[in-house]
Design a protein around this motif. Structure first.
Motif, PDB file in Angstrom:
ATOM      1  N   PRO A   1      33.172  36.256  32.278  1.00  0.00           N
ATOM      2  CA  PRO A   1      33.871  35.502  33.392  1.00  0.00           C
ATOM      3  C   PRO A   1      35.007  36.702  33.959  1.00  0.00           C
ATOM      4  CG  PRO A   1      33.859  33.759  31.873  1.00  0.00           C
ATOM      5  CD  PRO A   1      33.504  34.921  30.994  1.00  0.00           C
ATOM      6  N   LEU A   2      35.806  37.284  33.307  1.00  0.00           N
ATOM      7  CA  LEU A   2      36.620  38.303  33.709  1.00  0.00           C
ATOM      8  C   LEU A   2      35.712  39.558  33.996  1.00  0.00           C
ATOM      9  CD1 LEU A   2      39.424  38.399  31.193  1.00  0.00           C
ATOM     10  CD2 LEU A   2      39.596  37.558  33.390  1.00  0.00           C
ATOM     11  N   LEU A   3      34.577  40.141  33.335  1.00  0.00           N
ATOM     12  CA  LEU A   3      33.884  40.849  33.757  1.00  0.00           C
ATOM     13  C   LEU A   3      33.083  40.886  34.996  1.00  0.00           C
ATOM     14  CD1 LEU A   3      32.109  42.054  30.322  1.00  0.00           C
ATOM     15  CD2 LEU A   3      34.200  42.726  31.110  1.00  0.00           C
ATOM     16  N   HIS A   4      33.032  39.808  35.607  1.00  0.00           N
ATOM     17  CA  HIS A   4      32.276  39.474  36.993  1.00  0.00           C
ATOM     18  C   HIS A   4      33.572  40.051  37.937  1.00  0.00           C
ATOM     19  CE1 HIS A   4      28.983  37.329  35.765  1.00  0.00           C
ATOM     20  NE2 HIS A   4      29.504  36.214  35.213  1.00  0.00           N
ATOM     21  N   LEU A   5      34.669  40.131  37.700  1.00  0.00           N
ATOM     22  CA  LEU A   5      35.725  40.579  38.676  1.00  0.00           C
ATOM     23  C   LEU A   5      35.190  42.115  38.918  1.00  0.00           C
ATOM     24  CD1 LEU A   5      38.907  38.963  37.281  1.00  0.00           C
ATOM     25  CD2 LEU A   5      37.803  38.218  38.981  1.00  0.00           C
ATOM     26  N   ASP A   6      34.844  42.607  37.966  1.00  0.00           N
ATOM     27  CA  ASP A   6      34.550  44.111  38.474  1.00  0.00           C
ATOM     28  C   ASP A   6      33.530  44.214  39.529  1.00  0.00           C
ATOM     29  OD1 ASP A   6      35.036  47.006  37.589  1.00  0.00           O
ATOM     30  OD2 ASP A   6      32.797  46.977  36.918  1.00  0.00           O
ATOM     31  N   ALA A   7      32.660  43.354  39.536  1.00  0.00           N
ATOM     32  CA  ALA A   7      31.715  43.452  40.771  1.00  0.00           C
ATOM     33  C   ALA A   7      32.130  42.903  42.094  1.00  0.00           C
ATOM     34  CB  ALA A   7      30.537  42.555  40.332  1.00  0.00           C
ATOM     35  N   GLU A   8      33.359  42.537  42.220  1.00  0.00           N
ATOM     36  CA  GLU A   8      33.904  41.746  43.509  1.00  0.00           C
ATOM     37  C   GLU A   8      34.536  42.784  44.333  1.00  0.00           C
ATOM     38  OE1 GLU A   8      33.365  38.725  44.252  1.00  0.00           O
ATOM     39  OE2 GLU A   8      32.527  38.269  42.310  1.00  0.00           O
ATOM     40  N   HIS A   9      34.546  42.725  45.564  1.00  0.00           N
ATOM     41  CA  HIS A   9      35.307  43.485  46.573  1.00  0.00           C
ATOM     42  C   HIS A   9      36.426  43.894  46.260  1.00  0.00           C
ATOM     43  CE1 HIS A   9      35.936  45.386  50.374  1.00  0.00           C
ATOM     44  NE2 HIS A   9      37.242  44.674  50.608  1.00  0.00           N
ATOM     45  N   ASP A  10      37.352  42.832  45.364  1.00  0.00           N
ATOM     46  CA  ASP A  10      38.753  43.078  45.333  1.00  0.00           C
ATOM     47  C   ASP A  10      39.156  43.465  43.807  1.00  0.00           C
ATOM     48  OD1 ASP A  10      38.217  40.736  44.057  1.00  0.00           O
ATOM     49  OD2 ASP A  10      39.449  39.624  45.380  1.00  0.00           O
ATOM     50  N   LEU A  11      38.218  43.968  43.046  1.00  0.00           N
ATOM     51  CA  LEU A  11      38.013  44.429  41.785  1.00  0.00           C
ATOM     52  C   LEU A  11      39.428  45.208  41.275  1.00  0.00           C
ATOM     53  CD1 LEU A  11      36.060  47.513  40.665  1.00  0.00           C
ATOM     54  CD2 LEU A  11      36.218  46.950  42.891  1.00  0.00           C
ATOM     55  N   VAL A  12      39.927  45.983  42.323  1.00  0.00           N
ATOM     56  CA  VAL A  12      41.168  47.000  41.764  1.00  0.00           C
ATOM     57  C   VAL A  12      42.174  45.851  41.804  1.00  0.00           C
ATOM     58  CG1 VAL A  12      42.636  48.794  42.455  1.00  0.00           C
ATOM     59  CG2 VAL A  12      40.120  48.879  42.714  1.00  0.00           C
ATOM     60  N   GLN A  13      42.530  45.012  42.835  1.00  0.00           N
ATOM     61  CA  GLN A  13      43.646  44.223  42.442  1.00  0.00           C
ATOM     62  C   GLN A  13      43.593  43.160  41.467  1.00  0.00           C
ATOM     63  OE1 GLN A  13      41.670  44.979  45.404  1.00  0.00           O
ATOM     64  NE2 GLN A  13      42.599  44.291  47.371  1.00  0.00           N
ATOM     65  N   SER A  14      42.365  42.478  41.081  1.00  0.00           N
ATOM     66  CA  SER A  14      42.108  41.784  40.228  1.00  0.00           C
ATOM     67  C   SER A  14      42.553  42.421  38.750  1.00  0.00           C
ATOM     68  CB  SER A  14      40.663  41.139  40.151  1.00  0.00           C
ATOM     69  OG  SER A  14      40.473  40.499  41.276  1.00  0.00           O
ATOM     70  N   ILE A  15      42.016  43.590  38.728  1.00  0.00           N
ATOM     71  CA  ILE A  15      42.278  44.269  37.176  1.00  0.00           C
ATOM     72  C   ILE A  15      43.435  44.511  37.268  1.00  0.00           C
ATOM     73  CG2 ILE A  15      41.695  46.562  36.323  1.00  0.00           C
ATOM     74  CD1 ILE A  15      38.858  46.222  37.433  1.00  0.00           C
ATOM     75  N   LYS A  16      44.127  45.056  38.282  1.00  0.00           N
ATOM     76  CA  LYS A  16      45.756  45.414  38.297  1.00  0.00           C
ATOM     77  C   LYS A  16      46.540  44.136  37.854  1.00  0.00           C
ATOM     78  CE  LYS A  16      47.230  49.236  40.005  1.00  0.00           C
ATOM     79  NZ  LYS A  16      47.963  50.262  40.981  1.00  0.00           N
ATOM     80  N   LEU A  17      46.062  42.921  38.455  1.00  0.00           N
ATOM     81  CA  LEU A  17      46.751  41.632  38.274  1.00  0.00           C
ATOM     82  C   LEU A  17      46.575  41.304  36.865  1.00  0.00           C
ATOM     83  CD1 LEU A  17      48.355  39.360  38.973  1.00  0.00           C
ATOM     84  CD2 LEU A  17      46.116  38.081  39.880  1.00  0.00           C
ATOM     85  N   ALA A  18      45.282  41.328  36.022  1.00  0.00           N
ATOM     86  CA  ALA A  18      45.103  41.113  34.900  1.00  0.00           C
ATOM     87  C   ALA A  18      45.986  42.026  33.936  1.00  0.00           C
ATOM     88  CB  ALA A  18      43.546  41.343  34.614  1.00  0.00           C
ATOM     89  N   GLU A  19      46.148  43.356  34.231  1.00  0.00           N
ATOM     90  CA  GLU A  19      46.887  44.220  33.597  1.00  0.00           C
ATOM     91  C   GLU A  19      48.441  43.688  33.235  1.00  0.00           C
ATOM     92  OE1 GLU A  19      46.208  48.809  33.449  1.00  0.00           O
ATOM     93  OE2 GLU A  19      46.037  48.211  35.526  1.00  0.00           O
ATOM     94  N   GLN A  20      48.600  43.186  34.515  1.00  0.00           N
ATOM     95  CA  GLN A  20      50.255  42.791  34.516  1.00  0.00           C
ATOM     96  C   GLN A  20      50.473  41.563  33.932  1.00  0.00           C
ATOM     97  OE1 GLN A  20      52.565  43.213  38.448  1.00  0.00           O
ATOM     98  NE2 GLN A  20      52.518  40.797  38.390  1.00  0.00           N
ATOM     99  N   ILE A  21      49.357  40.511  34.032  1.00  0.00           N
ATOM    100  CA  ILE A  21      49.652  39.412  33.000  1.00  0.00           C
ATOM    101  C   ILE A  21      49.663  39.679  31.746  1.00  0.00           C
ATOM    102  CG2 ILE A  21      48.632  37.266  32.390  1.00  0.00           C
ATOM    103  CD1 ILE A  21      47.367  37.155  35.426  1.00  0.00           C
TER     104      ILE A  21
END
Length: 304
Positions: free
Chosen positions: A241-261
């Motif tokens: 479910p998280l890895l799907h984020l890497d294939a989305e248009h907003d991958l950078v924002q999603s990954i950095k939000l995940a890092e912050q959390i």
């Protein structure tokens, strides 16, 4: 450092201060934490590192800082993503002087080249450096496909050694192996088909979500290397479910939000990107929190 092209190479994020200037010290901390968690290489200033949001002098300063903190513990491979071929060649030459161990080379940005133009671009950049080069194929994002015809033309260039394959069609791994054997080392480059790519012959994984969950990423690749398909599949099912984020248009924002959390970095991004907000932010936050509560590394720690 001679690069052993295998394992987990996170595409590390570039950390920014509140005024969106580069936070060099925090970027170094992020890189150091990933190495301590067992990654086998570092990709500096790839897509997740917001390469094209950085000025020329910032790229060189940041690369110097990353090389310094890595201190030859793992290879440093730096993204080469420029608007023109001369700029890309100049950065490749500077990266070698600064101390990078390899390059991840993209087609020139914006312009969509014909195959012969793509070959000419890669050839000129490769000629500017002695460093080993991984070509980055991402036809969805960059509208350019590095086809077998291009790779065939590049076979004589000895420092082009690897291909990061980010096409969603996993048949590419087998097609490339059938066409070239071991001439080019293959890397999985799209997180949500990494398991499949690694099973089909990729030797390593250039990963975005590793920045938030490095231990599980390392566990996944180690399990596959050891032939423990059941364990690898369980980790992948948890992770997908998280890895799907890497294939989305907003991958950078999603990954950095995940890092912050996960307490590993900041979600700050440079414009034109903006941090996630509203329903999308809530959705990604819930996904990360669910993953954090059920992460396989926690289960193994308790079992031990």
């Amino acid at each position: 450092m001679k690069i052993d092209w295998q394992g987990v190479f996170p595409a590390v994020t570039t950390q920014f201060k509140e005024d969106l200037s580069i936070d060099v010290k925090d970027t170094q901390r992020v890189v150091d934490d990933l190495i301590r968690d067992g990654v086998t290489g570092i990709i500096a200033m790839g897509t997740c590192g917001e390469n094209n949001s950085l000025e020329a002098d910032e790229k060189r300063t940041l690369l110097s800082a990353i090389v310094e903190v890595v201190n030859r513990r793992v290879p440093v491979v730096v993204g080469v993503s420029e608007m023109t071929t001369p700029r890309a060649a100049a950065f490749a030459a500077d990266a070698e002087k600064i101390g990078a161990d390899g390059l991840m080379l993209l087609p020139a940005m914006v312009y969509v080249p014909k195959p012969e133009e793509l070959v000419a671009h890669f050839t000129q950049v490769a000629g500017a450096t002695r460093l080993p080069i991984m070509l980055y194929n991402n036809p969805t994002s960059y509208r350019v496909n590095i086809g077998t015809d291009v790779l065939e033309a590049l076979k004589p260039i000895r420092n082009i050694v690897a291909v990061k394959e980010s096409a969603a069609d996993t048949r590419r791994f087998t097609d490339l192996f059938n066409a070239f054997g071991d001439r080019f080392t293959l890397f999985a480059g799209l997180d949500d088909v990494a398991f499949e790519g690694l099973l089909l012959g990729a030797q390593g994984w250039v990963s975005g979500l590793t920045s938030a969950f490095p231990q599980e990423s390392v566990m996944l690749v180690k399990a596959l290397k050891a032939g423990d398909i059941a364990l690898a599949r369980d980790i992948y099912r948890w992770f997908l479910p998280l890895l799907h984020l890497d294939a989305e248009h907003d991958l950078v924002q999603s990954i950095k939000l995940a890092e912050q959390i996960m307490g590993r970095g900041s979600e700050r991004v440079r414009m034109p990107r903006l941090p996630l907000s509203g329903a999308r932010r809530a959705e990604v936050t819930a996904m990360v929190e669910q993953a954090a509560a059920t992460r396989p590394s926690l289960k193994m720690t308790k079992a031990a």
